[in-house]
Each structure stands twice: as C-alpha cells, then as structure tokens.
Design a protein around this motif. Structure first.
Motif, PDB file in Angstrom:
ATOM      1  N   VAL A  57     -56.259  99.319  46.148  1.00 36.07           N
ATOM      2  CA  VAL A  57     -56.839  98.058  45.705  1.00 36.07           C
ATOM      3  C   VAL A  57     -56.656  97.053  46.838  1.00 36.07           C
ATOM      4  CG1 VAL A  57     -56.724  96.212  43.992  1.00 36.07           C
ATOM      5  CG2 VAL A  57     -56.318  98.568  43.302  1.00 36.07           C
ATOM      6  N   LYS A  58     -57.723  96.369  47.201  1.00 36.77           N
ATOM      7  CA  LYS A  58     -57.697  95.503  48.377  1.00 36.77           C
ATOM      8  C   LYS A  58     -57.283  94.065  48.075  1.00 36.77           C
ATOM      9  CE  LYS A  58     -59.282  98.930  50.690  1.00 36.77           C
ATOM     10  NZ  LYS A  58     -58.327  99.833  51.250  1.00 36.77           N
ATOM     11  N   SER A 110     -60.410  96.904  38.813  1.00 35.17           N
ATOM     12  CA  SER A 110     -60.121  96.577  40.214  1.00 35.17           C
ATOM     13  C   SER A 110     -60.013  97.828  41.068  1.00 35.17           C
ATOM     14  CB  SER A 110     -58.823  95.774  40.316  1.00 35.17           C
ATOM     15  OG  SER A 110     -58.950  94.541  39.664  1.00 35.17           O
ATOM     16  N   VAL A 111     -59.372  98.864  40.524  1.00 32.07           N
ATOM     17  CA  VAL A 111     -59.251 100.134  41.242  1.00 32.07           C
ATOM     18  C   VAL A 111     -60.635 100.713  41.492  1.00 32.07           C
ATOM     19  CG1 VAL A 111     -58.385 102.503  41.107  1.00 32.07           C
ATOM     20  CG2 VAL A 111     -56.932 100.603  40.365  1.00 32.07           C
ATOM     21  N   ASP A 112     -61.472 100.731  40.462  1.00 31.55           N
ATOM     22  CA  ASP A 112     -62.829 101.269  40.591  1.00 31.55           C
ATOM     23  C   ASP A 112     -63.659 100.461  41.589  1.00 31.55           C
ATOM     24  OD1 ASP A 112     -62.142 103.175  38.716  1.00 31.55           O
ATOM     25  OD2 ASP A 112     -63.158 102.145  37.045  1.00 31.55           O
ATOM     26  N   ALA A 113     -63.515  99.144  41.564  1.00 32.37           N
ATOM     27  CA  ALA A 113     -64.294  98.280  42.462  1.00 32.37           C
ATOM     28  C   ALA A 113     -63.943  98.525  43.925  1.00 32.37           C
ATOM     29  CB  ALA A 113     -64.063  96.818  42.102  1.00 32.37           C
ATOM     30  N   CYS A 114     -62.697  98.905  44.199  1.00 31.33           N
ATOM     31  CA  CYS A 114     -62.252  99.126  45.575  1.00 31.33           C
ATOM     32  C   CYS A 114     -62.417 100.562  46.037  1.00 31.33           C
ATOM     33  CB  CYS A 114     -60.792  98.692  45.721  1.00 31.33           C
ATOM     34  SG  CYS A 114     -60.561  96.918  45.527  1.00 31.33           S
ATOM     35  N   ARG A 115     -62.847 101.417  45.157  1.00 28.98           N
ATOM     36  CA  ARG A 115     -62.974 102.843  45.488  1.00 28.98           C
ATOM     37  C   ARG A 115     -63.913 103.087  46.671  1.00 28.98           C
ATOM     38  NH1 ARG A 115     -60.514 107.763  44.003  1.00 28.98           N
ATOM     39  NH2 ARG A 115     -61.658 109.166  45.350  1.00 28.98           N
ATOM     40  N   ILE A 116     -64.978 102.305  46.764  1.00 24.97           N
ATOM     41  CA  ILE A 116     -65.942 102.480  47.863  1.00 24.97           C
ATOM     42  C   ILE A 116     -65.251 102.326  49.220  1.00 24.97           C
ATOM     43  CG2 ILE A 116     -66.708 100.073  47.829  1.00 24.97           C
ATOM     44  CD1 ILE A 116     -69.526 101.115  48.481  1.00 24.97           C
ATOM     45  N   TRP A 117     -64.309 101.387  49.308  1.00 29.41           N
ATOM     46  CA  TRP A 117     -63.601 101.151  50.570  1.00 29.41           C
ATOM     47  C   TRP A 117     -62.650 102.305  50.879  1.00 29.41           C
ATOM     48  CZ3 TRP A 117     -66.194  97.749  52.977  1.00 29.41           C
ATOM     49  CH2 TRP A 117     -66.792  96.702  52.297  1.00 29.41           C
ATOM     50  N   ARG A 142     -61.446 107.125  54.145  1.00 29.36           N
ATOM     51  CA  ARG A 142     -61.163 108.569  54.232  1.00 29.36           C
ATOM     52  C   ARG A 142     -62.203 109.271  55.099  1.00 29.36           C
ATOM     53  NH1 ARG A 142     -59.965 111.465  48.714  1.00 29.36           N
ATOM     54  NH2 ARG A 142     -59.477 113.118  50.187  1.00 29.36           N
ATOM     55  N   ARG A 143     -63.467 108.891  54.971  1.00 28.14           N
ATOM     56  CA  ARG A 143     -64.514 109.509  55.799  1.00 28.14           C
ATOM     57  C   ARG A 143     -64.311 109.183  57.274  1.00 28.14           C
ATOM     58  NH1 ARG A 143     -67.722 107.757  51.592  1.00 28.14           N
ATOM     59  NH2 ARG A 143     -68.455 105.976  52.783  1.00 28.14           N
ATOM     60  N   LEU A 144     -63.866 107.999  57.590  1.00 24.90           N
ATOM     61  CA  LEU A 144     -63.664 107.596  58.983  1.00 24.90           C
ATOM     62  C   LEU A 144     -62.414 108.220  59.604  1.00 24.90           C
ATOM     63  CD1 LEU A 144     -64.590 103.814  58.798  1.00 24.90           C
ATOM     64  CD2 LEU A 144     -65.827 105.595  60.033  1.00 24.90           C
ATOM     65  N   SER A 152     -55.758 106.457  41.454  1.00 25.31           N
ATOM     66  CA  SER A 152     -56.991 106.151  42.159  1.00 25.31           C
ATOM     67  C   SER A 152     -57.547 107.382  42.869  1.00 25.31           C
ATOM     68  CB  SER A 152     -56.759 105.027  43.170  1.00 25.31           C
ATOM     69  OG  SER A 152     -57.908 104.818  43.949  1.00 25.31           O
ATOM     70  N   LEU A 153     -56.682 108.099  43.553  1.00 22.71           N
ATOM     71  CA  LEU A 153     -57.133 109.272  44.299  1.00 22.71           C
ATOM     72  C   LEU A 153     -57.365 110.496  43.420  1.00 22.71           C
ATOM     73  CD1 LEU A 153     -55.044 108.702  47.457  1.00 22.71           C
ATOM     74  CD2 LEU A 153     -57.470 109.203  47.452  1.00 22.71           C
ATOM     75  N   LEU A 154     -56.512 110.676  42.429  1.00 25.03           N
ATOM     76  CA  LEU A 154     -56.609 111.870  41.594  1.00 25.03           C
ATOM     77  C   LEU A 154     -57.595 111.697  40.433  1.00 25.03           C
ATOM     78  CD1 LEU A 154     -52.847 112.872  41.550  1.00 25.03           C
ATOM     79  CD2 LEU A 154     -54.667 113.731  43.030  1.00 25.03           C
TER      80      LEU A 154
END
Length: 121
Positions: free
Chosen positions: A5-6, A26-33, A38-40, A56-58
C-alpha cells in the motif's frame, strides 16, 4: 523494497501519528503499482513483512504463524517468504518475547539471504 500500500491511514493520539491497518480497498487500489514493480525488478524472492503484504501478494487470508519461515513458489519465476512486520517486534509486551521474536525474525532474514545466495550460484 516496496510497500503493498503506497499511502497510509493514521489517527492522532496524544500528539502522535498512529498508523492504521489498510483496508482491502486500499490494498486493491495499489495492486497495479506492486504488479508493475514486480515486472520491472523480476525478484527471485519476495519477503512479505506482515499480514497486509502477505495477503496482498497471496490474494487470500493469511495467518502469519501458519505461513511464516518457509519459502514457497509464488509463480514460475518468483518465490515468497512470509514473516512478521518489524513493528510487531516493537509492540511485544516483555523483553523475553521481544528477544525470542527478534531472533526468529533474524532467522527468517537469514533464510531469505541463503535462498538468494543459492539462486545466484
């Protein structure tokens, strides 16, 4: 290092800012970041510090005592390790519990280090 969460919710108590656990929205909203990071980075291991990070991860309910101190596959390219959040260590009620849990936390970090070292060989 990143956060699930940011932004942080807090309340004021006795002129101190006390952080509150983030809600699922809030966790869901920050998932995109988190997914973009992780991709980077392409981490070999993600150490999840506390329940919020682990859930959040699991993407499921997590009990730290059941998940802690073992490495498992998150996906085909990344493993995970769940441990306590460092703030948990500060809130423990007595010195004996603090020493015991701090030692377990250090062992979890050593397990992470060992895993990464083995992956680099």
């Amino acid at each position: 290092m990143t956060n699930a969460v940011k932004h942080f919710r807090f309340t004021w108590r006795n002129n101190r800012r006390l952080h509150q656990k983030p809600d699922q929205e809030s966790v869901d909203a920050c998932r995109i970041w988190l997914d973009a990071e992780r991709r980077l980075v392409h981490p070999k291991l993600i150490v999840m510090l506390g329940v919020t990070a682990a859930q959040s991860l699991l993407k499921r309910p997590v009990t730290i005592s059941r998940e802690r101190s073992r490495i498992f596959q998150l996906d085909e390219q990344c493993s995970g390790l769940v441990t306590v959040h460092p703030s948990y260590l500060l809130r423990l009620p007595n010195e004996e519990a603090k020493a015991r849990e701090y030692a377990r936390f250090v062992e979890d970090l050593r397990l992470a280090q060992s895993f990464i070292t083995q992956q680099s060989d």
